[in-house]
Every structure is written in C-alpha cells, then in structure tokens.
Enzyme design. Structure first.
Site, PDB file in Angstrom:
ATOM      1  N   PRO A 106      81.558 -28.153 -58.224  1.00  0.00           N
ATOM      2  CA  PRO A 106      80.203 -27.885 -57.780  1.00  0.00           C
ATOM      3  C   PRO A 106      80.099 -26.952 -56.575  1.00  0.00           C
ATOM      4  CG  PRO A 106      80.483 -30.209 -58.163  1.00  0.00           C
ATOM      5  CD  PRO A 106      81.823 -29.580 -58.384  1.00  0.00           C
ATOM      6  N   ASN A 107      79.164 -26.051 -56.688  1.00  0.00           N
ATOM      7  CA  ASN A 107      78.740 -25.141 -55.618  1.00  0.00           C
ATOM      8  C   ASN A 107      79.722 -24.011 -55.342  1.00  0.00           C
ATOM      9  OD1 ASN A 107      76.251 -26.469 -55.024  1.00  0.00           O
ATOM     10  ND2 ASN A 107      77.437 -28.097 -54.071  1.00  0.00           N
TER      11      ASN A 107
ATOM     12  N   ARG B 268      76.889 -17.538 -49.500  1.00  0.00           N
ATOM     13  CA  ARG B 268      76.414 -18.354 -48.379  1.00  0.00           C
ATOM     14  C   ARG B 268      77.648 -18.818 -47.599  1.00  0.00           C
ATOM     15  NH1 ARG B 268      71.983 -21.708 -49.594  1.00  0.00           N
ATOM     16  NH2 ARG B 268      72.237 -22.302 -47.427  1.00  0.00           N
TER      17      ARG B 268
ATOM     18  N   TYR C  40      83.771 -20.214 -45.956  1.00  0.00           N
ATOM     19  CA  TYR C  40      84.399 -19.977 -47.260  1.00  0.00           C
ATOM     20  C   TYR C  40      84.761 -18.509 -47.529  1.00  0.00           C
ATOM     21  CZ  TYR C  40      82.732 -24.729 -48.116  1.00  0.00           C
ATOM     22  OH  TYR C  40      82.506 -26.076 -48.035  1.00  0.00           O
TER      23      TYR C  40
ATOM     24  N   ASN D 149      89.965 -27.078 -57.727  1.00  0.00           N
ATOM     25  CA  ASN D 149      89.158 -27.331 -56.531  1.00  0.00           C
ATOM     26  C   ASN D 149      87.906 -28.037 -57.035  1.00  0.00           C
ATOM     27  OD1 ASN D 149      87.582 -27.406 -54.280  1.00  0.00           O
ATOM     28  ND2 ASN D 149      87.902 -25.267 -53.685  1.00  0.00           N
TER      29      ASN D 149
ATOM     30  N   ALA E 187      82.984 -31.025 -53.740  1.00  0.00           N
ATOM     31  CA  ALA E 187      82.644 -32.320 -53.140  1.00  0.00           C
ATOM     32  C   ALA E 187      83.001 -33.498 -54.051  1.00  0.00           C
ATOM     33  CB  ALA E 187      81.157 -32.352 -52.793  1.00  0.00           C
TER      34      ALA E 187
ATOM     35  N   HIS F  80      85.845 -35.917 -53.200  1.00  0.00           N
ATOM     36  CA  HIS F  80      85.697 -37.046 -52.280  1.00  0.00           C
ATOM     37  C   HIS F  80      84.970 -38.234 -52.902  1.00  0.00           C
ATOM     38  CE1 HIS F  80      86.731 -33.716 -49.757  1.00  0.00           C
ATOM     39  NE2 HIS F  80      85.553 -33.138 -49.906  1.00  0.00           N
TER      40      HIS F  80
ATOM     41  N   ASP G 230      90.823 -40.161 -62.858  1.00  0.00           N
ATOM     42  CA  ASP G 230      91.282 -40.791 -64.111  1.00  0.00           C
ATOM     43  C   ASP G 230      91.629 -39.730 -65.155  1.00  0.00           C
ATOM     44  OD1 ASP G 230      91.018 -43.342 -63.117  1.00  0.00           O
ATOM     45  OD2 ASP G 230      89.128 -43.779 -64.128  1.00  0.00           O
TER      46      ASP G 230
ATOM     47  N   GLU H 194      95.903 -29.434 -56.382  1.00  0.00           N
ATOM     48  CA  GLU H 194      94.593 -29.515 -55.719  1.00  0.00           C
ATOM     49  C   GLU H 194      94.518 -28.446 -54.639  1.00  0.00           C
ATOM     50  OE1 GLU H 194      94.062 -33.303 -53.805  1.00  0.00           O
ATOM     51  OE2 GLU H 194      92.127 -32.731 -52.918  1.00  0.00           O
TER      52      GLU H 194
ATOM     53  N   HIS I  60      91.904 -26.631 -51.653  1.00  0.00           N
ATOM     54  CA  HIS I  60      90.644 -26.522 -50.905  1.00  0.00           C
ATOM     55  C   HIS I  60      90.700 -25.288 -50.031  1.00  0.00           C
ATOM     56  CE1 HIS I  60      89.268 -30.291 -52.343  1.00  0.00           C
ATOM     57  NE2 HIS I  60      90.458 -30.798 -52.074  1.00  0.00           N
TER      58      HIS I  60
ATOM     59  N   SER J 144      88.720 -24.484 -47.416  1.00  0.00           N
ATOM     60  CA  SER J 144      88.644 -24.841 -45.995  1.00  0.00           C
ATOM     61  C   SER J 144      89.649 -25.951 -45.691  1.00  0.00           C
ATOM     62  CB  SER J 144      87.225 -25.313 -45.654  1.00  0.00           C
ATOM     63  OG  SER J 144      86.909 -26.494 -46.379  1.00  0.00           O
TER      64      SER J 144
ATOM     65  N   ARG K 213      87.207 -30.933 -40.747  1.00  0.00           N
ATOM     66  CA  ARG K 213      85.766 -31.042 -40.970  1.00  0.00           C
ATOM     67  C   ARG K 213      85.311 -32.511 -40.915  1.00  0.00           C
ATOM     68  NH1 ARG K 213      84.206 -27.336 -45.917  1.00  0.00           N
ATOM     69  NH2 ARG K 213      82.151 -27.655 -44.974  1.00  0.00           N
TER      70      ARG K 213
ATOM     71  N   ARG L 234      85.142 -35.746 -45.699  1.00  0.00           N
ATOM     72  CA  ARG L 234      85.946 -34.790 -46.486  1.00  0.00           C
ATOM     73  C   ARG L 234      87.448 -35.080 -46.378  1.00  0.00           C
ATOM     74  NH1 ARG L 234      82.082 -30.820 -47.799  1.00  0.00           N
ATOM     75  NH2 ARG L 234      80.532 -30.601 -46.152  1.00  0.00           N
TER      76      ARG L 234
HETATM   77  O1  CA2 Z   1      87.095 -26.287 -48.930  1.00  0.00           O
HETATM   78  C1  CA2 Z   1      86.893 -26.466 -50.138  1.00  0.00           C
HETATM   79  O2  CA2 Z   1      87.398 -25.741 -51.004  1.00  0.00           O
HETATM   80  C2  CA2 Z   1      85.929 -27.560 -50.604  1.00  0.00           C
HETATM   81  O3  CA2 Z   1      86.437 -28.107 -51.819  1.00  0.00           O
HETATM   82  C3  CA2 Z   1      84.597 -26.908 -50.843  1.00  0.00           C
HETATM   83  C4  CA2 Z   1      83.479 -27.898 -51.200  1.00  0.00           C
HETATM   84  C5  CA2 Z   1      83.438 -29.031 -50.191  1.00  0.00           C
HETATM   85  O4  CA2 Z   1      82.485 -30.002 -50.590  1.00  0.00           O
HETATM   86  C6  CA2 Z   1      84.784 -29.707 -50.029  1.00  0.00           C
HETATM   87  O5  CA2 Z   1      84.676 -30.717 -49.054  1.00  0.00           O
HETATM   88  C7  CA2 Z   1      85.832 -28.691 -49.599  1.00  0.00           C
HETATM   89  C8  CA2 Z   1      82.120 -27.226 -51.186  1.00  0.00           C
HETATM   90  C9  CA2 Z   1      82.022 -25.975 -51.941  1.00  0.00           C
HETATM   91  C10 CA2 Z   1      80.723 -25.337 -51.578  1.00  0.00           C
HETATM   92  O6  CA2 Z   1      80.951 -23.982 -51.501  1.00  0.00           O
HETATM   93  C11 CA2 Z   1      79.980 -23.206 -50.981  1.00  0.00           C
HETATM   94  C12 CA2 Z   1      80.276 -21.878 -50.855  1.00  0.00           C
HETATM   95  C13 CA2 Z   1      79.356 -21.039 -50.314  1.00  0.00           C
HETATM   96  C14 CA2 Z   1      78.111 -21.521 -49.925  1.00  0.00           C
HETATM   97  C15 CA2 Z   1      77.812 -22.860 -50.055  1.00  0.00           C
HETATM   98  C16 CA2 Z   1      78.748 -23.719 -50.589  1.00  0.00           C
END
Ligand code: CA2
Length: 140
Positions: free
Chosen positions: A10-11, A18, A23, A74, A77, A80, A87, A98, A100, A102, A107, A111
C-alpha cells in the site's frame, strides 16, 4: 535464468510524488528502468507488482511463490499489521527478502515490529531504493 519479482504494498505507488524527504524523489517505474539496467548482463528477469489491496498481495504471493526464484517484498504498512501476509509467506516455497526504503527503527514505535521478518529469508532496511538492488544481488 533466475526469476525475481518485486512486490510493493500500500501507498508505494505514491513514491516520488509525496514525502521525498523520507522516500526519495524517484517513482518506482523510473527506478525499475535503472534496476533492470544494473542487471542487464545477468541471467535474471525482474518483474514488478504493486497493490494497495491486501488480498491482491496475497494472491500474487500464492501465484509466484512456487515457481519464482526470489520475492522482494515491501509490504508497506501491512508489514506491521498483517498476519495474513506472514501466513502466505510461510505457506509458499520461494524465499522472500523484506525491504523497507526508510529505516523503520528510526521512526515511530509502531513501525518497529514486523510480521514479515520472522518468515523472511533476510531483511534490508533504511538504504532507500538501493535496498531492492541489494536484494536482487543476494538472489543472484
Ligand atoms: O520504508 C518503507 O519502505 C515502508 O515500508 C514504507 C511504508 C511504511 O508504512 C512502512 O512503515 C515503511 C509506507 C509507504 C508509503 O509510501 C509513500 C511514499 C510517498 C508518499 C507517501 C507515502
């Protein structure tokens, strides 16, 4: 021939659009061109799948998890929160790395825990998009 797939949750489709301070400034589509270029001389095919839907991520893990040589995941969220993804990884044969972008440990506390890590072959955290490249290098 090695078959490796990158699965983003997701995202992660918002990358480059953004929060560039966390990121980075590249979209994942641009990064995939760069990544394929890095491994052009290696006998590896690199695929990419992204979904904002947990069930679609599960379906993709099941689809590739018995044929591919490596999965770079990846889960965003869902890392977590999702016992279902953990599973699914436990139920497939293909090893999962895995990643990530960041450093999640720098953080928020929520997370710091990952349901994916105990079922992953390894974890790469905090090296930006470079982490995906390190994971491909591992599978090679
Ligand atoms: O650091 C990572 O790769 C994460 O998996 C990214 C997830 C975050 O929930 C994890 O804790 C760590 C979030 C991805 C959201 O990515 C965005 C990128 C640009 C703008 C907004 C969100």
């Amino acid at each position: 021939m090695l078959r490796v797939i990158i699965i983003n949750g997701p995202n992660l489709n918002l990358l480059g659009r953004r929060e560039p301070e966390i990121y980075g400034e590249d979209t994942f589509e641009d990064f995939m061109i760069h990544l394929k270029g890095k491994f052009v001389e290696d006998d590896v095919t690199l695929e990419y799948f992204q979904s904002n839907h947990e069930g679609h991520l599960l379906d993709k893990l099941h689809e590739v998890g018995f044929d591919y040589d490596g999965i770079i995941l990846n889960a965003g969220a869902l890392t977590h929160t999702s016992i279902a993804i953990a599973d699914a990884i436990a139920g497939i044969e293909t090893p999962v790395i895995e990643v990530h972008i960041s450093n999640v440990h720098k953080r928020e506390a929520f997370r710091h825990h990952s349901y994916v890590s105990p079922v992953a072959e390894g974890v790469i955290v905090g090296f930006g998009l470079r982490g995906y490249e390190l994971a491909v290098a591992y599978f090679l």
